[in-house]
Design an enzyme around this catalytic site. Structure first.
Site, PDB file in Angstrom:
ATOM      1  N   ASP A  63      43.054  47.050  55.435  1.00  0.00           N
ATOM      2  CA  ASP A  63      43.815  46.949  54.182  1.00  0.00           C
ATOM      3  C   ASP A  63      44.164  48.336  53.647  1.00  0.00           C
ATOM      4  O   ASP A  63      43.626  49.340  54.109  1.00  0.00           O
ATOM      5  CB  ASP A  63      43.064  46.114  53.134  1.00  0.00           C
ATOM      6  CG  ASP A  63      41.580  46.482  53.013  1.00  0.00           C
ATOM      7  OD1 ASP A  63      41.163  47.505  53.586  1.00  0.00           O
ATOM      8  OD2 ASP A  63      40.847  45.744  52.341  1.00  0.00           O
ATOM      9  N   ASN A 131      34.051  39.279  44.518  1.00  0.00           N
ATOM     10  CA  ASN A 131      34.624  37.965  44.202  1.00  0.00           C
ATOM     11  C   ASN A 131      34.784  37.112  45.461  1.00  0.00           C
ATOM     12  O   ASN A 131      35.503  36.121  45.463  1.00  0.00           O
ATOM     13  CB  ASN A 131      35.984  38.137  43.524  1.00  0.00           C
ATOM     14  CG  ASN A 131      36.926  38.998  44.365  1.00  0.00           C
ATOM     15  OD1 ASN A 131      36.554  39.431  45.457  1.00  0.00           O
ATOM     16  ND2 ASN A 131      38.118  39.229  43.868  1.00  0.00           N
ATOM     17  N   HIS A 133      36.109  38.250  48.270  1.00  0.00           N
ATOM     18  CA  HIS A 133      37.277  38.624  49.083  1.00  0.00           C
ATOM     19  C   HIS A 133      36.866  39.201  50.436  1.00  0.00           C
ATOM     20  O   HIS A 133      35.763  39.716  50.604  1.00  0.00           O
ATOM     21  CB  HIS A 133      38.226  39.562  48.322  1.00  0.00           C
ATOM     22  CG  HIS A 133      37.772  40.981  48.147  1.00  0.00           C
ATOM     23  ND1 HIS A 133      38.196  41.781  47.106  1.00  0.00           N
ATOM     24  CD2 HIS A 133      36.954  41.788  48.886  1.00  0.00           C
ATOM     25  CE1 HIS A 133      37.676  42.988  47.223  1.00  0.00           C
ATOM     26  NE2 HIS A 133      36.909  43.018  48.274  1.00  0.00           N
ATOM     27  N   GLU A 138      42.309  38.129  48.143  1.00  0.00           N
ATOM     28  CA  GLU A 138      41.691  37.820  46.858  1.00  0.00           C
ATOM     29  C   GLU A 138      41.716  36.306  46.609  1.00  0.00           C
ATOM     30  O   GLU A 138      42.638  35.622  47.074  1.00  0.00           O
ATOM     31  CB  GLU A 138      42.501  38.497  45.741  1.00  0.00           C
ATOM     32  CG  GLU A 138      42.586  40.019  45.856  1.00  0.00           C
ATOM     33  CD  GLU A 138      41.339  40.716  45.343  1.00  0.00           C
ATOM     34  OE1 GLU A 138      40.245  40.429  45.839  1.00  0.00           O
ATOM     35  OE2 GLU A 138      41.474  41.553  44.448  1.00  0.00           O
TER      36      GLU A 138
HETATM   37  C1  F6R Z   1      37.513  47.490  52.397  1.00  0.00           C
HETATM   38  C2  F6R Z   1      37.695  46.074  52.107  1.00  0.00           C
HETATM   39  C3  F6R Z   1      36.898  45.356  51.082  1.00  0.00           C
HETATM   40  C4  F6R Z   1      35.402  45.682  51.132  1.00  0.00           C
HETATM   41  C5  F6R Z   1      34.635  44.879  50.060  1.00  0.00           C
HETATM   42  C6  F6R Z   1      33.178  45.312  50.004  1.00  0.00           C
HETATM   43  O1  F6R Z   1      38.412  47.900  53.423  1.00  0.00           O
HETATM   44  O2  F6R Z   1      38.523  45.484  52.692  1.00  0.00           O
HETATM   45  O3  F6R Z   1      37.079  43.971  51.285  1.00  0.00           O
HETATM   46  O4  F6R Z   1      34.903  45.398  52.403  1.00  0.00           O
HETATM   47  O5  F6R Z   1      35.213  45.060  48.806  1.00  0.00           O
HETATM   48  O6  F6R Z   1      33.120  46.655  49.607  1.00  0.00           O
HETATM   49  P1  F6R Z   1      31.748  47.453  49.657  1.00  0.00           P
HETATM   50  O7  F6R Z   1      31.349  47.507  51.080  1.00  0.00           O
HETATM   51  O8  F6R Z   1      32.089  48.822  49.112  1.00  0.00           O
HETATM   52  O9  F6R Z   1      30.781  46.697  48.828  1.00  0.00           O
END
Ligand code: F6R
Length: 238
Positions: A63, A131, A133, A138
């Protein structure tokens, strides 16, 4: 989704690195779909410490924030390059980029086409959002959501805001779709820390549904959840 419970983040990093190394051993030119965020950083550091042949390995970006160029330290592409690609010697020619600029529909279509031409994703390395995701899929996200540009939810803006300091956080992002993630031959969902315990419990207990995008992984034939004791909370003791 199979659960592999581990004690702490260090063990999580080693287990995840084992799974990546196994995928690369089975297929040296494997295509990894790679998350950024905090959770996979230990795994990437562990991979960099290990000796294995990454000379043909390819990596696809999961992403990106819309409009954020690579030169910005907060670009997810830049983060992925610094943490995973450069330490493993994976140059730009072996990275499938989800571009932050230009027409979003064309950028997402070109990314999907490049992934398909590369033979699809062999292993997706994912973290769990606050959340539920995956990438920036989302809630609500349908099982067959395409790669697309999305508006970030309040929960994502809030959890990512500390990376942005006083600068305004971009409100839109581009993400590999659920279709692409679900099409990966193997999926690793890495979850670490007590702050993830509540959302992880909800994902583990849920029937697959659009309000918890990670719950779609229950339908995947080869999804492995690697979670540490803090993230598993009460379940770690069962
Ligand atoms: C990052 C991404 C997000 C994270 C998620 C968890 O490329 O796609 O979906 O994997 O927000 O983030 P952390 O690991 O920082 O808790």
């Amino acid at each position: 989704m199979e659960l592999h419970a581990v004690g702490d983040p260090a063990e999580l990093a080693r287990s995840a690195a084992d799974a990546v190394a196994e995928a690369v051993q089975a297929r040296p030119d494997a295509v990894l779909l790679a998350a950024t965020g905090n959770t996979p950083m230990g795994c990437y550091a562990e991979l960099a410490r290990r000796r294995f042949d990454s000379s043909r390995l390819r990596v696809a970006q999961l992403d990106e924030y819309t409009g954020v160029p690579e030169s910005d330290a907060r670009s997810l592409y830049g983060w992925m390059r610094r943490s995973l690609c450069e330490p493993l010697g994976i140059g730009e020619e072996r990275i499938i980029r989800l571009r932050p600029d230009g027409d979003p529909v064309l950028a997402c279509r070109s990314y999907d086409a490049t992934v398909a031409a590369a033979g699809g994703i062999d292993l997706a390395i994912l973290g769990l959002g606050p959340n539920g995701h995956l990438g920036f899929n989302e809630p609500p996200t349908d099982a067959h959501a395409p790669t697309r540009e999305v508006a970030l939810t309040e929960a994502s803006l809030e959890s990512n805001s500390h990376y942005w300091g006083d600068a305004p956080i971009p409100e839109r992002a581009r993400t590999a779709g659920m279709t692409l993630i679900s099409g990966a031959r193997r999926v690793l969902l890495l979850v670490s820390g007590a702050h993830k315990a509540d959302i992880l419990r909800r994902v583990m207990d849920a029937q697959p549904n659009r309000w918890l995008p990670a719950s779609w992984l229950h339908l995947h034939p080869d999804a492995l959840l690697i979670a540490d004791r803090a993230a598993l909370g009460d379940r770690a003791r069962r």
